[in-house]
Design an enzyme around this catalytic site. Structure first.
Site, mmCIF file in Angstrom:
data_model
loop_
_atom_site.group_PDB
_atom_site.id
_atom_site.type_symbol
_atom_site.label_atom_id
_atom_site.label_comp_id
_atom_site.label_asym_id
_atom_site.label_seq_id
_atom_site.Cartn_x
_atom_site.Cartn_y
_atom_site.Cartn_z
ATOM 1 N N LYS A 118 0.891 -1.102 -0.095
ATOM 2 C CA LYS A 118 -0.133 0.108 0.019
ATOM 3 C C LYS A 118 0.833 1.121 -0.010
ATOM 4 C CE LYS A 118 -4.137 -1.760 1.746
ATOM 5 N NZ LYS A 118 -5.492 -1.861 2.590
ATOM 6 N N LYS A 155 -11.994 -4.642 -2.139
ATOM 7 C CA LYS A 155 -12.834 -3.753 -2.106
ATOM 8 C C LYS A 155 -12.165 -2.454 -3.139
ATOM 9 C CE LYS A 155 -13.431 -4.236 2.486
ATOM 10 N NZ LYS A 155 -12.250 -3.862 3.102
ATOM 11 N N LYS A 200 -5.375 -10.706 -5.485
ATOM 12 C CA LYS A 200 -6.520 -10.841 -4.562
ATOM 13 C C LYS A 200 -7.647 -9.848 -4.900
ATOM 14 C CE LYS A 200 -7.011 -8.747 -0.581
ATOM 15 N NZ LYS A 200 -7.282 -8.362 0.750
HETATM 16 N N1 AQP Z 1 -10.045 -11.708 -1.676
HETATM 17 C C1 AQP Z 1 -10.107 -12.066 -0.420
HETATM 18 N N2 AQP Z 1 -10.315 -13.444 -0.228
HETATM 19 C C2 AQP Z 1 -10.567 -13.911 0.998
HETATM 20 N N3 AQP Z 1 -10.479 -13.229 2.183
HETATM 21 C C3 AQP Z 1 -10.448 -11.988 1.852
HETATM 22 N N4 AQP Z 1 -10.652 -10.779 2.760
HETATM 23 C C4 AQP Z 1 -10.445 -9.597 1.950
HETATM 24 N N5 AQP Z 1 -10.203 -9.856 0.840
HETATM 25 C C5 AQP Z 1 -10.329 -11.303 0.637
HETATM 26 C C6 AQP Z 1 -10.729 -10.840 4.269
HETATM 27 O O1 AQP Z 1 -11.781 -10.144 4.642
HETATM 28 C C7 AQP Z 1 -11.566 -9.731 5.997
HETATM 29 C C8 AQP Z 1 -11.343 -8.088 6.059
HETATM 30 O O2 AQP Z 1 -10.646 -7.429 5.415
HETATM 31 P P1 AQP Z 1 -10.483 -6.200 5.523
HETATM 32 O O3 AQP Z 1 -11.403 -5.089 4.773
HETATM 33 O O4 AQP Z 1 -10.188 -5.810 6.828
HETATM 34 O O5 AQP Z 1 -9.066 -5.634 4.838
HETATM 35 P P2 AQP Z 1 -8.540 -6.133 3.268
HETATM 36 O O6 AQP Z 1 -7.978 -7.575 3.712
HETATM 37 O O7 AQP Z 1 -7.526 -5.090 3.016
HETATM 38 O O8 AQP Z 1 -9.660 -6.495 2.570
HETATM 39 P P3 AQP Z 1 -9.976 -5.679 1.127
HETATM 40 O O9 AQP Z 1 -11.169 -6.129 0.504
HETATM 41 O O10 AQP Z 1 -8.645 -6.163 0.189
HETATM 42 O O11 AQP Z 1 -9.999 -4.172 1.352
HETATM 43 P P4 AQP Z 1 -9.105 -2.893 0.725
HETATM 44 O O12 AQP Z 1 -9.335 -2.772 -0.692
HETATM 45 O O13 AQP Z 1 -9.927 -1.815 1.549
HETATM 46 O O14 AQP Z 1 -7.826 -2.907 1.383
HETATM 47 C C9 AQP Z 1 -10.273 -10.036 6.450
HETATM 48 O O15 AQP Z 1 -10.251 -11.209 7.132
HETATM 49 C C10 AQP Z 1 -9.603 -10.483 5.089
HETATM 50 O O16 AQP Z 1 -8.665 -11.422 5.253
#
Ligand code: AQP
Length: 332
Positions: free
Chosen positions: A115, A200, A197
Protein backbone atom coordinates in the site's frame (compact mmCIF):
# COMPACT_ATOMS: atom_id res chain seq x y z
CA UNK A 1 -21.17 -14.02 27.84
CA UNK A 2 -20.69 -17.68 28.64
CA UNK A 3 -17.69 -18.26 30.92
CA UNK A 4 -16.96 -21.64 29.36
CA UNK A 5 -16.75 -20.42 25.79
CA UNK A 6 -13.57 -19.21 24.11
CA UNK A 7 -13.56 -15.82 22.45
CA UNK A 8 -13.49 -15.11 18.71
CA UNK A 9 -12.84 -11.65 17.27
CA UNK A 10 -12.90 -10.39 13.69
CA UNK A 11 -13.75 -7.34 11.60
CA UNK A 12 -13.89 -5.83 8.14
CA UNK A 13 -12.98 -2.31 7.04
CA UNK A 14 -15.97 -0.36 5.74
CA UNK A 15 -13.74 1.17 3.06
CA UNK A 16 -15.93 0.53 0.08
CA UNK A 17 -18.56 -1.94 -0.93
CA UNK A 18 -17.85 -5.39 0.54
CA UNK A 19 -16.81 -8.10 -1.94
CA UNK A 20 -17.43 -11.84 -2.12
CA UNK A 21 -13.78 -12.10 -0.95
CA UNK A 22 -14.79 -10.51 2.37
CA UNK A 23 -17.90 -12.67 2.48
CA UNK A 24 -16.25 -16.03 1.71
CA UNK A 25 -12.93 -15.34 3.45
CA UNK A 26 -14.45 -13.85 6.59
CA UNK A 27 -18.21 -13.50 7.19
CA UNK A 28 -19.28 -16.97 6.06
CA UNK A 29 -16.75 -18.53 8.44
CA UNK A 30 -17.91 -16.36 11.30
CA UNK A 31 -21.41 -17.70 10.78
CA UNK A 32 -20.14 -21.26 10.66
CA UNK A 33 -18.06 -20.96 13.86
CA UNK A 34 -20.14 -18.54 15.93
CA UNK A 35 -22.11 -20.97 18.10
CA UNK A 36 -18.92 -22.42 19.59
CA UNK A 37 -17.53 -19.04 20.70
CA UNK A 38 -18.28 -15.82 22.48
CA UNK A 39 -17.93 -13.59 19.38
CA UNK A 40 -17.07 -9.95 18.78
CA UNK A 41 -17.55 -8.84 15.16
CA UNK A 42 -17.14 -5.20 14.22
CA UNK A 43 -16.80 -2.80 11.33
CA UNK A 44 -13.23 -1.54 11.66
CA UNK A 45 -13.88 2.07 10.78
CA UNK A 46 -10.76 3.35 12.60
CA UNK A 47 -8.71 1.24 10.22
CA UNK A 48 -10.66 2.51 7.23
CA UNK A 49 -9.31 6.05 7.64
CA UNK A 50 -5.76 4.92 6.84
CA UNK A 51 -7.02 5.70 3.33
CA UNK A 52 -9.01 8.84 2.47
CA UNK A 53 -12.76 8.37 3.06
CA UNK A 54 -15.77 10.41 2.13
CA UNK A 55 -17.51 11.04 5.53
CA UNK A 56 -21.06 10.27 4.33
CA UNK A 57 -19.88 7.21 2.46
CA UNK A 58 -17.92 5.95 5.48
CA UNK A 59 -21.00 6.05 7.70
CA UNK A 60 -23.14 4.38 5.02
CA UNK A 61 -20.54 1.68 4.41
CA UNK A 62 -20.28 1.04 8.15
CA UNK A 63 -24.04 0.50 8.48
CA UNK A 64 -24.01 -1.61 5.32
CA UNK A 65 -21.23 -3.86 6.65
CA UNK A 66 -22.94 -4.37 10.01
CA UNK A 67 -26.33 -5.01 8.38
CA UNK A 68 -24.60 -7.57 6.14
CA UNK A 69 -23.17 -9.40 9.15
CA UNK A 70 -26.70 -9.80 10.51
CA UNK A 71 -28.15 -10.64 7.10
CA UNK A 72 -25.52 -13.32 6.51
CA UNK A 73 -26.60 -15.07 9.69
CA UNK A 74 -24.64 -13.58 12.57
CA UNK A 75 -26.76 -14.37 15.58
CA UNK A 76 -26.91 -11.94 18.51
CA UNK A 77 -27.20 -14.94 20.83
CA UNK A 78 -23.57 -15.72 20.08
CA UNK A 79 -22.12 -12.45 18.83
CA UNK A 80 -21.71 -8.83 19.82
CA UNK A 81 -21.61 -6.53 16.80
CA UNK A 82 -20.64 -2.86 16.72
CA UNK A 83 -18.59 -0.13 15.06
CA UNK A 84 -14.96 -0.04 16.25
CA UNK A 85 -15.01 3.75 16.74
CA UNK A 86 -17.87 3.36 19.26
CA UNK A 87 -15.53 1.58 21.68
CA UNK A 88 -12.84 4.08 22.63
CA UNK A 89 -10.59 1.46 24.23
CA UNK A 90 -9.44 0.29 20.76
CA UNK A 91 -7.57 3.55 20.17
CA UNK A 92 -6.40 3.67 23.78
CA UNK A 93 -4.78 0.23 23.70
CA UNK A 94 -3.28 0.97 20.28
CA UNK A 95 -1.20 3.79 21.81
CA UNK A 96 0.07 1.49 24.53
CA UNK A 97 0.95 -1.29 22.08
CA UNK A 98 2.72 1.21 19.81
CA UNK A 99 5.23 1.40 22.62
CA UNK A 100 5.71 -2.38 22.50
CA UNK A 101 6.03 -2.72 18.70
CA UNK A 102 9.21 -2.30 16.68
CA UNK A 103 9.71 -0.16 13.57
CA UNK A 104 11.60 -3.08 11.99
CA UNK A 105 8.77 -5.57 12.37
CA UNK A 106 6.13 -3.12 11.14
CA UNK A 107 8.29 -2.22 8.14
CA UNK A 108 8.30 -5.88 7.11
CA UNK A 109 4.51 -6.10 6.80
CA UNK A 110 3.66 -7.01 3.21
CA UNK A 111 0.42 -5.04 3.21
CA UNK A 112 2.27 -1.89 4.31
CA UNK A 113 4.91 -2.39 1.63
CA UNK A 114 2.26 -2.85 -1.07
CA UNK A 115 0.00 0.00 0.00
CA UNK A 116 2.82 2.45 0.77
CA UNK A 117 4.46 1.87 -2.59
CA UNK A 118 1.22 3.14 -4.17
CA UNK A 119 0.97 6.12 -1.76
CA UNK A 120 4.43 7.51 -2.55
CA UNK A 121 5.71 10.38 -0.36
CA UNK A 122 2.46 11.03 1.48
CA UNK A 123 2.12 7.72 3.31
CA UNK A 124 -0.05 8.22 6.41
CA UNK A 125 1.64 7.09 9.63
CA UNK A 126 -1.60 5.19 10.34
CA UNK A 127 -0.86 2.85 7.45
CA UNK A 128 2.40 1.94 9.13
CA UNK A 129 0.88 1.42 12.58
CA UNK A 130 -2.27 -0.28 11.24
CA UNK A 131 -1.17 -3.75 12.47
CA UNK A 132 -0.78 -2.34 16.01
CA UNK A 133 -4.40 -1.17 15.97
CA UNK A 134 -5.35 -4.62 14.71
CA UNK A 135 -3.41 -6.20 17.58
CA UNK A 136 -5.36 -3.96 19.97
CA UNK A 137 -8.68 -5.02 18.41
CA UNK A 138 -7.83 -8.63 19.12
CA UNK A 139 -6.05 -8.42 22.48
CA UNK A 140 -8.65 -6.07 23.98
CA UNK A 141 -11.17 -8.94 24.01
CA UNK A 142 -8.63 -11.61 25.02
CA UNK A 143 -9.43 -13.45 21.80
CA UNK A 144 -8.53 -17.11 21.47
CA UNK A 145 -9.36 -17.37 17.77
CA UNK A 146 -9.23 -14.89 14.90
CA UNK A 147 -10.71 -16.00 11.58
CA UNK A 148 -8.99 -14.19 8.71
CA UNK A 149 -8.21 -14.60 5.03
CA UNK A 150 -4.62 -15.61 4.29
CA UNK A 151 -3.66 -11.95 3.55
CA UNK A 152 -4.03 -11.11 7.25
CA UNK A 153 -1.92 -13.99 8.58
CA UNK A 154 1.20 -11.86 8.92
CA UNK A 155 -0.66 -9.24 10.98
CA UNK A 156 -1.89 -11.95 13.29
CA UNK A 157 1.64 -13.23 13.79
CA UNK A 158 2.64 -9.71 14.81
CA UNK A 159 -0.28 -9.60 17.25
CA UNK A 160 0.98 -12.79 18.85
CA UNK A 161 4.53 -11.42 19.07
CA UNK A 162 3.36 -8.18 20.71
CA UNK A 163 1.16 -10.09 23.19
CA UNK A 164 4.00 -12.42 24.14
CA UNK A 165 6.39 -9.46 24.50
CA UNK A 166 4.00 -7.54 26.76
CA UNK A 167 3.26 -10.61 28.88
CA UNK A 168 6.97 -11.29 29.17
CA UNK A 169 7.81 -7.70 30.18
CA UNK A 170 5.02 -7.49 32.74
CA UNK A 171 2.67 -10.28 33.73
CA UNK A 172 0.37 -12.51 31.71
CA UNK A 173 -2.22 -9.93 30.76
CA UNK A 174 -3.06 -11.00 27.20
CA UNK A 175 -4.36 -14.24 25.74
CA UNK A 176 -2.17 -15.16 22.76
CA UNK A 177 -4.61 -15.71 19.86
CA UNK A 178 -4.60 -18.38 17.16
CA UNK A 179 -5.49 -17.65 13.54
CA UNK A 180 -8.25 -19.53 11.77
CA UNK A 181 -7.53 -19.59 8.04
CA UNK A 182 -10.32 -21.28 6.08
CA UNK A 183 -9.27 -24.23 3.94
CA UNK A 184 -11.29 -22.91 1.01
CA UNK A 185 -12.10 -19.28 0.22
CA UNK A 186 -9.05 -17.94 2.05
CA UNK A 187 -7.95 -16.02 -1.02
CA UNK A 188 -10.56 -15.18 -3.62
CA UNK A 189 -8.87 -13.63 -6.64
CA UNK A 190 -9.78 -10.73 -8.92
CA UNK A 191 -11.90 -11.93 -11.86
CA UNK A 192 -9.91 -9.91 -14.39
CA UNK A 193 -6.48 -10.36 -12.81
CA UNK A 194 -6.68 -13.77 -11.17
CA UNK A 195 -3.15 -13.54 -9.78
CA UNK A 196 -4.24 -10.57 -7.62
CA UNK A 197 -6.48 -10.75 -4.56
CA UNK A 198 -10.05 -9.52 -5.06
CA UNK A 199 -10.30 -6.29 -3.03
CA UNK A 200 -12.84 -3.63 -2.18
CA UNK A 201 -10.31 -1.23 -3.64
CA UNK A 202 -9.69 -3.24 -6.83
CA UNK A 203 -8.76 -0.78 -9.61
CA UNK A 204 -11.34 -2.23 -12.02
CA UNK A 205 -14.87 -2.77 -10.65
CA UNK A 206 -15.41 -5.56 -13.19
CA UNK A 207 -12.79 -7.66 -11.41
CA UNK A 208 -14.57 -7.61 -8.05
CA UNK A 209 -18.02 -8.96 -7.20
CA UNK A 210 -19.62 -6.68 -4.63
CA UNK A 211 -22.26 -7.89 -2.21
CA UNK A 212 -24.45 -5.04 -3.43
CA UNK A 213 -24.12 -5.93 -7.16
CA UNK A 214 -27.30 -6.59 -9.11
CA UNK A 215 -27.82 -10.16 -10.26
CA UNK A 216 -27.34 -8.97 -13.83
CA UNK A 217 -23.97 -7.43 -12.99
CA UNK A 218 -22.85 -10.59 -11.23
CA UNK A 219 -23.70 -12.62 -14.33
CA UNK A 220 -21.87 -10.14 -16.55
CA UNK A 221 -18.75 -10.12 -14.36
CA UNK A 222 -18.46 -13.91 -14.32
CA UNK A 223 -19.01 -14.11 -18.08
CA UNK A 224 -16.08 -11.73 -18.57
CA UNK A 225 -13.85 -13.46 -15.99
CA UNK A 226 -10.36 -13.99 -17.37
CA UNK A 227 -9.47 -17.66 -17.82
CA UNK A 228 -6.79 -18.63 -20.37
CA UNK A 229 -6.49 -19.61 -23.99
CA UNK A 230 -6.90 -23.35 -23.32
CA UNK A 231 -10.15 -25.23 -23.03
CA UNK A 232 -9.64 -27.95 -20.43
CA UNK A 233 -11.04 -27.33 -16.95
CA UNK A 234 -8.37 -28.50 -14.49
CA UNK A 235 -7.42 -27.21 -11.04
CA UNK A 236 -3.73 -26.49 -11.64
CA UNK A 237 -1.27 -23.70 -10.76
CA UNK A 238 -1.03 -22.49 -14.37
CA UNK A 239 -4.78 -21.79 -14.54
CA UNK A 240 -5.38 -19.21 -11.77
CA UNK A 241 -8.65 -17.99 -13.33
CA UNK A 242 -10.13 -21.48 -13.45
CA UNK A 243 -8.88 -22.28 -9.96
CA UNK A 244 -10.53 -19.13 -8.65
CA UNK A 245 -13.95 -20.04 -10.07
CA UNK A 246 -13.69 -23.54 -8.61
CA UNK A 247 -12.58 -22.08 -5.26
CA UNK A 248 -15.60 -19.77 -5.22
CA UNK A 249 -17.93 -22.69 -5.91
CA UNK A 250 -16.24 -24.82 -3.22
CA UNK A 251 -16.42 -22.05 -0.60
CA UNK A 252 -20.14 -21.60 -1.20
CA UNK A 253 -21.33 -25.14 -1.72
CA UNK A 254 -18.97 -26.97 0.63
CA UNK A 255 -18.20 -29.49 -2.15
CA UNK A 256 -14.59 -30.59 -2.51
CA UNK A 257 -12.37 -29.00 -5.15
CA UNK A 258 -11.63 -32.40 -6.69
CA UNK A 259 -15.30 -33.20 -6.98
CA UNK A 260 -16.13 -29.86 -8.63
CA UNK A 261 -13.20 -30.09 -11.07
CA UNK A 262 -14.22 -33.65 -12.01
CA UNK A 263 -17.78 -32.58 -12.78
CA UNK A 264 -16.41 -30.29 -15.53
CA UNK A 265 -14.44 -32.93 -17.40
CA UNK A 266 -15.12 -32.47 -21.11
CA UNK A 267 -17.08 -29.23 -20.53
CA UNK A 268 -16.29 -25.71 -21.79
CA UNK A 269 -15.08 -22.71 -19.77
CA UNK A 270 -18.45 -21.06 -20.44
CA UNK A 271 -20.23 -23.74 -18.40
CA UNK A 272 -18.00 -23.13 -15.41
CA UNK A 273 -18.53 -19.36 -15.61
CA UNK A 274 -22.33 -19.58 -15.89
CA UNK A 275 -22.58 -22.16 -13.09
CA UNK A 276 -20.34 -20.11 -10.79
CA UNK A 277 -22.43 -17.00 -11.43
CA UNK A 278 -25.61 -18.92 -10.61
CA UNK A 279 -24.15 -20.35 -7.41
CA UNK A 280 -23.02 -16.87 -6.29
CA UNK A 281 -26.42 -15.40 -7.15
CA UNK A 282 -28.35 -18.02 -5.16
CA UNK A 283 -26.09 -17.40 -2.19
CA UNK A 284 -26.19 -13.60 -2.34
CA UNK A 285 -29.80 -12.90 -3.27
CA UNK A 286 -31.30 -13.76 0.15
CA UNK A 287 -28.41 -12.01 1.94
CA UNK A 288 -29.06 -8.87 -0.10
CA UNK A 289 -32.78 -8.93 0.66
CA UNK A 290 -32.17 -9.31 4.38
CA UNK A 291 -29.48 -6.58 4.34
CA UNK A 292 -32.00 -4.17 2.82
CA UNK A 293 -34.54 -5.04 5.51
CA UNK A 294 -32.01 -4.25 8.28
CA UNK A 295 -31.02 -1.00 6.56
CA UNK A 296 -34.65 0.03 6.18
CA UNK A 297 -35.05 0.01 9.97
CA UNK A 298 -32.12 2.23 10.98
CA UNK A 299 -33.56 2.77 14.47
CA UNK A 300 -33.47 -0.94 15.24
CA UNK A 301 -30.02 -1.34 13.67
CA UNK A 302 -28.66 1.51 15.81
CA UNK A 303 -30.22 -0.02 18.90
CA UNK A 304 -28.43 -3.31 18.18
CA UNK A 305 -25.14 -1.48 17.63
CA UNK A 306 -25.46 0.60 20.80
CA UNK A 307 -26.14 -2.51 22.88
CA UNK A 308 -23.17 -4.16 21.14
CA UNK A 309 -20.75 -1.33 21.80
CA UNK A 310 -21.86 -1.06 25.47
CA UNK A 311 -21.19 -4.75 26.00
CA UNK A 312 -17.88 -4.61 24.12
CA UNK A 313 -16.73 -1.55 26.09
CA UNK A 314 -17.32 -3.33 29.40
CA UNK A 315 -15.16 -6.24 28.31
CA UNK A 316 -12.54 -3.92 26.79
CA UNK A 317 -12.33 -1.79 29.91
CA UNK A 318 -11.50 -4.83 32.04
CA UNK A 319 -8.46 -5.48 29.80
CA UNK A 320 -7.40 -1.81 29.83
CA UNK A 321 -7.46 -1.82 33.65
CA UNK A 322 -5.20 -4.89 33.72
CA UNK A 323 -2.84 -3.30 31.20
CA UNK A 324 -2.61 -0.03 33.16
CA UNK A 325 -1.95 -1.90 36.40
CA UNK A 326 0.72 -4.07 34.78
CA UNK A 327 2.48 -1.02 33.31
CA UNK A 328 2.35 0.82 36.60
CA UNK A 329 0.23 3.86 35.77
CA UNK A 330 -0.74 5.47 39.06
CA UNK A 331 -4.17 4.34 40.26
CA UNK A 332 -6.89 7.02 40.22
N1 AQP B 1 -10.04 -11.73 -1.65
C1 AQP B 1 -10.21 -12.19 -0.44
N2 AQP B 1 -10.33 -13.51 -0.23
C2 AQP B 1 -10.52 -14.01 1.03
N3 AQP B 1 -10.63 -13.22 2.12
C3 AQP B 1 -10.52 -11.89 1.94
N4 AQP B 1 -10.59 -10.84 2.81
C4 AQP B 1 -10.44 -9.68 2.12
N5 AQP B 1 -10.28 -9.94 0.80
C5 AQP B 1 -10.33 -11.30 0.67
C6 AQP B 1 -10.80 -10.99 4.22
O1 AQP B 1 -11.83 -10.09 4.62
C7 AQP B 1 -11.56 -9.63 5.94
C8 AQP B 1 -11.65 -8.14 6.04
O2 AQP B 1 -10.69 -7.51 5.28
P1 AQP B 1 -10.41 -5.96 5.50
O3 AQP B 1 -11.43 -5.15 4.88
O4 AQP B 1 -10.21 -5.68 6.94
O5 AQP B 1 -9.04 -5.78 4.83
P2 AQP B 1 -8.48 -6.24 3.48
O6 AQP B 1 -7.93 -7.63 3.63
O7 AQP B 1 -7.52 -5.19 3.05
O8 AQP B 1 -9.74 -6.30 2.51
P3 AQP B 1 -9.88 -5.72 1.07
O9 AQP B 1 -11.21 -6.15 0.54
O10 AQP B 1 -8.68 -6.08 0.25
O11 AQP B 1 -9.98 -4.18 1.37
P4 AQP B 1 -9.19 -2.92 0.84
O12 AQP B 1 -9.37 -2.94 -0.65
O13 AQP B 1 -9.90 -1.79 1.49
O14 AQP B 1 -7.77 -3.08 1.28
C9 AQP B 1 -10.19 -10.19 6.34
O15 AQP B 1 -10.41 -11.34 7.15
C10 AQP B 1 -9.58 -10.56 5.03
O16 AQP B 1 -8.65 -11.60 5.16
Amino acid sequence: MSASKKTMVSGIQPTNKLTIGNYLGAIKNWVKLQSEYDCYFFAVDLHAITAKQDPKQLADNTFFALATYLAAGIDLKHATIFAQSHVRQHAELAWILNCYSYMGELGRMTQFKEKSSRAGETIPVGLFTYPVLMASDILLYQADLVPVGSDQKQHLELTRDVAIRFNHNHSKVFTVPEPYIPTVGARIMDLLEPTNKMSKSSPNEMGAVYLSDSMKDIEKKFKRAVTDSGSEITYVEEKPGIRNLIDIQAAITGRSIGDIAKSYEGKMYGHLKVDTANIVISELQPVQERTQRFLADKGELQRILRAGSDKAATRAEATIRKVYDAIGFAPR
